[in-house]
Design a protein around this motif. Structure first.
Motif, PDB file in Angstrom:
ATOM      1  N   PRO A   1      -0.793  13.568   0.611  1.00 18.13           N
ATOM      2  CA  PRO A   1      -0.261  12.676  -0.345  1.00 18.13           C
ATOM      3  C   PRO A   1      -0.825  13.105  -1.719  1.00 18.13           C
ATOM      4  O   PRO A   1      -1.781  13.778  -1.904  1.00 18.13           O
ATOM      5  CB  PRO A   1      -0.948  11.382   0.032  1.00 18.13           C
ATOM      6  CG  PRO A   1      -1.968  11.600   0.879  1.00 18.13           C
ATOM      7  CD  PRO A   1      -1.626  12.799   1.665  1.00 18.13           C
ATOM      8  N   TYR A   2      -0.224  12.924  -2.925  1.00 19.28           N
ATOM      9  CA  TYR A   2      -0.301  13.310  -4.145  1.00 19.28           C
ATOM     10  C   TYR A   2      -1.484  12.325  -4.758  1.00 19.28           C
ATOM     11  O   TYR A   2      -2.174  12.437  -5.561  1.00 19.28           O
ATOM     12  CB  TYR A   2       0.795  13.322  -5.045  1.00 19.28           C
ATOM     13  CG  TYR A   2       1.128  12.126  -5.858  1.00 19.28           C
ATOM     14  CD1 TYR A   2       0.713  12.008  -7.186  1.00 19.28           C
ATOM     15  CD2 TYR A   2       1.738  11.292  -5.022  1.00 19.28           C
ATOM     16  CE1 TYR A   2       1.177  10.742  -7.810  1.00 19.28           C
ATOM     17  CE2 TYR A   2       2.102   9.912  -5.909  1.00 19.28           C
ATOM     18  CZ  TYR A   2       1.847   9.830  -7.013  1.00 19.28           C
ATOM     19  OH  TYR A   2       2.170   8.765  -7.801  1.00 19.28           O
ATOM     20  N   ARG A   3      -1.568  11.313  -4.029  1.00 17.21           N
ATOM     21  CA  ARG A   3      -2.343  10.302  -4.364  1.00 17.21           C
ATOM     22  C   ARG A   3      -2.878   9.231  -3.240  1.00 17.21           C
ATOM     23  O   ARG A   3      -1.853   9.031  -2.345  1.00 17.21           O
ATOM     24  CB  ARG A   3      -1.781   9.475  -5.639  1.00 17.21           C
ATOM     25  CG  ARG A   3      -2.650   8.364  -6.362  1.00 17.21           C
ATOM     26  CD  ARG A   3      -1.672   7.819  -7.672  1.00 17.21           C
ATOM     27  NE  ARG A   3      -2.269   6.883  -8.246  1.00 17.21           N
ATOM     28  CZ  ARG A   3      -1.946   6.223  -9.204  1.00 17.21           C
ATOM     29  NH1 ARG A   3      -0.579   6.488  -9.641  1.00 17.21           N
ATOM     30  NH2 ARG A   3      -2.707   5.204  -9.975  1.00 17.21           N
ATOM     31  N   SER A   4      -3.836   8.401  -3.198  1.00 22.00           N
ATOM     32  CA  SER A   4      -4.068   7.523  -2.118  1.00 22.00           C
ATOM     33  C   SER A   4      -4.955   6.673  -2.479  1.00 22.00           C
ATOM     34  O   SER A   4      -5.508   6.511  -3.343  1.00 22.00           O
ATOM     35  CB  SER A   4      -5.028   8.440  -0.824  1.00 22.00           C
ATOM     36  OG  SER A   4      -6.414   8.526  -1.250  1.00 22.00           O
TER      37      SER A   4
ATOM     38  N   HIS B   1     -11.346  10.173  -5.220  1.00 19.95           N
ATOM     39  CA  HIS B   1     -10.600  11.388  -4.465  1.00 19.95           C
ATOM     40  C   HIS B   1     -11.391  12.421  -3.656  1.00 19.95           C
ATOM     41  O   HIS B   1     -11.114  13.660  -3.307  1.00 19.95           O
ATOM     42  CB  HIS B   1      -9.884  12.377  -5.875  1.00 19.95           C
ATOM     43  CG  HIS B   1      -8.782  11.587  -6.438  1.00 19.95           C
ATOM     44  ND1 HIS B   1      -8.691  10.612  -7.564  1.00 19.95           N
ATOM     45  CD2 HIS B   1      -7.303  11.437  -6.046  1.00 19.95           C
ATOM     46  CE1 HIS B   1      -7.816  10.039  -7.788  1.00 19.95           C
ATOM     47  NE2 HIS B   1      -6.902  10.700  -7.148  1.00 19.95           N
ATOM     48  N   GLY B   2     -12.395  11.593  -3.210  1.00 20.74           N
ATOM     49  CA  GLY B   2     -13.160  12.290  -2.064  1.00 20.74           C
ATOM     50  C   GLY B   2     -14.235  13.312  -2.814  1.00 20.74           C
ATOM     51  O   GLY B   2     -14.770  14.282  -1.881  1.00 20.74           O
ATOM     52  N   ILE B   3     -14.376  13.427  -4.118  1.00 23.29           N
ATOM     53  CA  ILE B   3     -15.269  14.087  -4.722  1.00 23.29           C
ATOM     54  C   ILE B   3     -16.759  13.432  -4.815  1.00 23.29           C
ATOM     55  O   ILE B   3     -16.909  12.278  -5.464  1.00 23.29           O
ATOM     56  CB  ILE B   3     -14.896  14.501  -5.986  1.00 23.29           C
ATOM     57  CG1 ILE B   3     -13.296  15.076  -6.187  1.00 23.29           C
ATOM     58  CG2 ILE B   3     -15.809  15.334  -6.765  1.00 23.29           C
ATOM     59  CD1 ILE B   3     -12.824  15.387  -7.206  1.00 23.29           C
TER      60      ILE B   3
ATOM     61  N   MET C   1       0.846  -1.211   0.023  1.00 24.37           N
ATOM     62  CA  MET C   1       0.108   0.231   0.083  1.00 24.37           C
ATOM     63  C   MET C   1       0.831   1.182   0.063  1.00 24.37           C
ATOM     64  O   MET C   1       1.856   1.433   0.796  1.00 24.37           O
ATOM     65  CB  MET C   1      -0.847  -0.022   1.308  1.00 24.37           C
ATOM     66  CG  MET C   1      -1.732   1.189   1.342  1.00 24.37           C
ATOM     67  SD  MET C   1      -3.028   1.078   2.703  1.00 24.37           S
ATOM     68  CE  MET C   1      -4.187   2.378   2.372  1.00 24.37           C
ATOM     69  N   ASP C   2       0.772   2.159  -1.001  1.00 26.27           N
ATOM     70  CA  ASP C   2       1.645   3.227  -1.240  1.00 26.27           C
ATOM     71  C   ASP C   2       1.526   4.370  -0.423  1.00 26.27           C
ATOM     72  O   ASP C   2       0.282   4.762  -0.353  1.00 26.27           O
ATOM     73  CB  ASP C   2       1.757   3.462  -2.757  1.00 26.27           C
ATOM     74  CG  ASP C   2       2.459   2.244  -3.531  1.00 26.27           C
ATOM     75  OD1 ASP C   2       2.763   1.396  -2.839  1.00 26.27           O
ATOM     76  OD2 ASP C   2       2.375   2.301  -4.649  1.00 26.27           O
ATOM     77  N   PHE C   3       2.396   4.918   0.091  1.00 21.49           N
ATOM     78  CA  PHE C   3       2.310   6.167   1.031  1.00 21.49           C
ATOM     79  C   PHE C   3       3.274   7.222   0.406  1.00 21.49           C
ATOM     80  O   PHE C   3       4.291   7.140   0.135  1.00 21.49           O
ATOM     81  CB  PHE C   3       2.776   5.905   2.604  1.00 21.49           C
ATOM     82  CG  PHE C   3       3.119   7.137   3.353  1.00 21.49           C
ATOM     83  CD1 PHE C   3       2.013   7.913   3.653  1.00 21.49           C
ATOM     84  CD2 PHE C   3       4.314   7.624   3.734  1.00 21.49           C
ATOM     85  CE1 PHE C   3       2.204   9.267   4.542  1.00 21.49           C
ATOM     86  CE2 PHE C   3       4.629   8.645   4.361  1.00 21.49           C
ATOM     87  CZ  PHE C   3       3.429   9.392   4.951  1.00 21.49           C
ATOM     88  N   SER C   4       2.615   8.179  -0.189  1.00 19.14           N
ATOM     89  CA  SER C   4       3.206   9.370  -1.296  1.00 19.14           C
ATOM     90  C   SER C   4       3.012  10.567  -0.878  1.00 19.14           C
ATOM     91  O   SER C   4       2.209  11.391  -1.738  1.00 19.14           O
ATOM     92  CB  SER C   4       2.555   8.897  -2.700  1.00 19.14           C
ATOM     93  OG  SER C   4       2.728   7.431  -2.956  1.00 19.14           O
ATOM     94  N   PRO C   5       3.324  11.091   0.132  1.00 18.71           N
ATOM     95  CA  PRO C   5       3.214  12.462   0.360  1.00 18.71           C
ATOM     96  C   PRO C   5       4.030  13.483  -0.281  1.00 18.71           C
ATOM     97  O   PRO C   5       5.198  12.979  -1.105  1.00 18.71           O
ATOM     98  CB  PRO C   5       3.990  12.558   1.948  1.00 18.71           C
ATOM     99  CG  PRO C   5       4.600  11.546   2.037  1.00 18.71           C
ATOM    100  CD  PRO C   5       4.522  10.237   1.129  1.00 18.71           C
ATOM    101  N   VAL C   6       3.486  14.511  -0.847  1.00 19.88           N
ATOM    102  CA  VAL C   6       4.336  15.740  -1.358  1.00 19.88           C
ATOM    103  C   VAL C   6       4.983  16.731  -0.251  1.00 19.88           C
ATOM    104  O   VAL C   6       4.288  17.046   0.774  1.00 19.88           O
ATOM    105  CB  VAL C   6       3.376  16.553  -2.035  1.00 19.88           C
ATOM    106  CG1 VAL C   6       4.272  17.636  -2.675  1.00 19.88           C
ATOM    107  CG2 VAL C   6       2.731  15.449  -3.294  1.00 19.88           C
ATOM    108  N   VAL C   7       6.396  16.810  -0.387  1.00 19.84           N
ATOM    109  CA  VAL C   7       6.838  17.631   0.706  1.00 19.84           C
ATOM    110  C   VAL C   7       7.923  18.575   0.180  1.00 19.84           C
ATOM    111  O   VAL C   7       8.323  18.468  -1.104  1.00 19.84           O
ATOM    112  CB  VAL C   7       7.738  16.566   1.936  1.00 19.84           C
ATOM    113  CG1 VAL C   7       6.769  15.657   2.363  1.00 19.84           C
ATOM    114  CG2 VAL C   7       8.728  15.569   0.927  1.00 19.84           C
ATOM    115  N   PRO C   8       8.318  19.386   0.981  1.00 24.30           N
ATOM    116  CA  PRO C   8       9.477  20.397   0.599  1.00 24.30           C
ATOM    117  C   PRO C   8      10.525  19.688   0.090  1.00 24.30           C
ATOM    118  O   PRO C   8      11.001  18.707   0.394  1.00 24.30           O
ATOM    119  CB  PRO C   8       9.710  21.430   1.422  1.00 24.30           C
ATOM    120  CG  PRO C   8       8.322  21.254   2.533  1.00 24.30           C
ATOM    121  CD  PRO C   8       7.866  19.690   2.307  1.00 24.30           C
TER     122      PRO C   8
END
Length: 519
Positions: free
Chosen positions: A463-466, A507-509, A384-391
């Motif tokens: 995350p950029y995707r979940s 995407h929660g929409i 299961m992928d964990f893909s946060p966007v960070v600085p």
């Protein structure tokens, strides 16, 4: 979050049987799946032996734009909700499984034509069922002097990957940005073309990003506003040569100057594409963590040596590559303890001669990563992928690395930590790995990822995707000004698809969003 009082219930047996009959009349028996091995491909591949929720009820596979339009109209008539997938290979995020239980999967694998390859303008016009492997084979068959970008696994849909903001690694590695011009079918069956495609006969549909008025292409990415049936894809000219390889650093804190250096080289145009940093656990940590086959010690078998390694690439005319290489070598020499290893290939190199580790920077689709992982962890490997966007800072990389390591240790799980570097941000690519035949391990992975989503939200990151099971949870984090962003998405949804027939909850929409209902 799904509006209260307006649930999308699983269709009854009678409704499903009627839907199966009507869709079969429309698409033919071969275009509808309700059982058997092919139908099983459209479940979450890592859901475990006792899945709860997110189950498809039927799979419909149109073979043309006209059939897509007809499917959408029929779904509205029947009152069944659809869940769109292209190839359905995004396994770390749930595959083709729908957010809402009982969804009819609208799968586009049969729409798999490469419609055009324009060498002079450097683009391909493709349908959503075209995989990375298929386009690569077509380019080779035509000896087209173009190079494509590929992700770590090349079995998925090019359009599907781009619509999910997916990444590859060479010059066109930001796949969403490589899309130019879309054809989409709206929930009511309306067919539209974005940008220059709105002008009949335009030669610029796949060449110029914008048309006249607002640009709508991003509206169909990570959304449920329409079904994309064609798209233009920009490709890079096949370079005279390319150089690929790694920078290796062995110290825990080397990540800070390493990221600083890579950031500068990216912004200056020395490095091209999307460099990837991978963290490898140290020996002491690897000896202690994990369960059964799923140990850090085993994970080290498929990772690069050293504490941190960067995969990078240089592309183009030999003289330009030589100049970039000289600057790169000078920059790495200034990094204490860093080691640089590079290999050079002609731009037209094929899979027969390129080293397996260099297939991805060469733009050659492959399954090497999956084969290596299964060789170590077995056929029941799940992730299961964990893909946060960070600085884009070394400190942010350390923060993510600590979070993942500490969380995995508490849950008895493992996850390699990687970072895909853009010029001003980076996406962390972490595969939380487990035995998918063990329902308890599957559930632990979901709980661990959810916890990490909560932690990074405290940093102002997401995350950029979940995974589909956490879509509402992630969408609820975007809460500025009373969830104004989510409300705006739902206002668009209400206008285009008020019945919520098309991919509800993607995407929660949802239609009819209310801030008080946001998770």
């Amino acid at each position: 979050m799904q509006p209260q009082g307006r649930p999308w219930a699983r269709p009854s047996a009678d409704v499903l049987e009627n839907a199966r009959e009507r869709f079969s009349r429309l698409l033919g028996i071969e275009g509808v799946q309700a059982e058997g091995p092919l139908f099983a491909e459209f479940h979450d591949p890592f859901e475990g032996p006792d899945p709860v929720g997110h189950q498809p009820s039927l799979v419909v596979q149109p073979a043309s734009v006209e059939e897509v339009q007809a499917v959408l109209r029929l779904a509205t008539e029947l009152g069944v909700h659809l869940w769109t997938s292209s190839m359905g290979r995004n396994f770390g995020y749930g595959g083709s499984a729908p957010v809402v239980d009982g969804g009819v999967v609208l799968n586009l694998r049969r729409m798999n034509r490469v419609l055009e390859i324009d060498v002079a303008q450097g683009y391909a016009l493709i349908e959503p069922g075209v995989s990375f492997a298929q386009l690569y084979a077509t380019l080779r068959e035509q000896n087209a002097p173009l190079m494509m970008s590929v992700p770590d696994l090349g079995w998925g849909s090019i359009i599907g990957n781009a619509l999910e903001h997916g990444y590859g690694y060479n010059v066109m590695g930001d796949h969403a940005s490589a899309i130019c011009g879309m054809e989409a079918v709206l929930a009511d069956g309306t067919l539209l073309r974005t940008g220059q495609g709105g002008l009949p006969g335009s030669p610029l549909w796949a060449c110029h990003r914008r048309g006249y008025g607002p640009s709508l292409d991003s509206l169909f990415m990570q959304s449920n506003f329409g079904v994309v049936t064609k798209a233009g894809l920009w490709l890079m000219p096949r370079p005279e040569i390319f150089v690929t390889g790694t920078i290796t650093c062995r110290g825990e804190d080397d990540i800070v100057p390493l990221v600083d250096t890579i950031r500068g080289l990216l912004r200056e145009g020395v490095l091209q594409g999307v460099p990837m940093i991978v963290g490898t656990p140290d020996e002491a940590e690897a000896d202690e963590a994990g369960l059964g086959r799923f140990t850090l010690a085993n994970l080290k078998q498929v990772l690069r040596p050293g504490r941190w390694s960067v995969r990078l690439g240089l592309y183009g005319d030999a003289r330009m590559v030589a100049a970039r290489r000289a600057i790169l070598e000078s920059a790495v020499a200034a990094l204490s303890g860093a080691e640089l290893e590079l290999r050079t290939y002609p731009g037209d190199v094929g899979p027969e001669t390129v080293e397996p580790r260099d297939l991805i920077p060469a733009g050659i689709p492959n399954q090497v990563l999956l084969e290596r992982l299964k060789g170590v962890f077995g056929e029941t490997l799940g992730h299961m992928d964990f893909s946060p966007v960070v600085p884009l800072t070394g400190e942010a990389a350390q923060r993510v690395d600590r979070l993942v390591r500490e969380t995995m240790a508490r849950y008895g799980l493992i996850a390699p930590v990687g970072f895909l570097l853009n010029q001003r941000s980076m996406v962390s690519a972490c595969m939380v790995m487990f035995d998918a035949s063990d329902a308890a391990r599957v559930q632990l992975a979901r709980e661990a990822v959810r916890e990490m989503y909560d932690r990074i939200a405290e940093w102002g990151c997401a995350p950029y995707r979940s995974h589909i099971c956490l879509a509402d949870h992630v969408a609820g984090k975007f809460s500025f000004n009373g969830h104004a962003l989510g409300q705006t998405y739902s206002r668009i949804k209400d206008a285009l698809d008020p019945a919520g027939i098309l991919s509800p909850g993607n995407h929660g929409i949802w239609p009819g969003f209310r801030a008080s209902e946001a998770g």
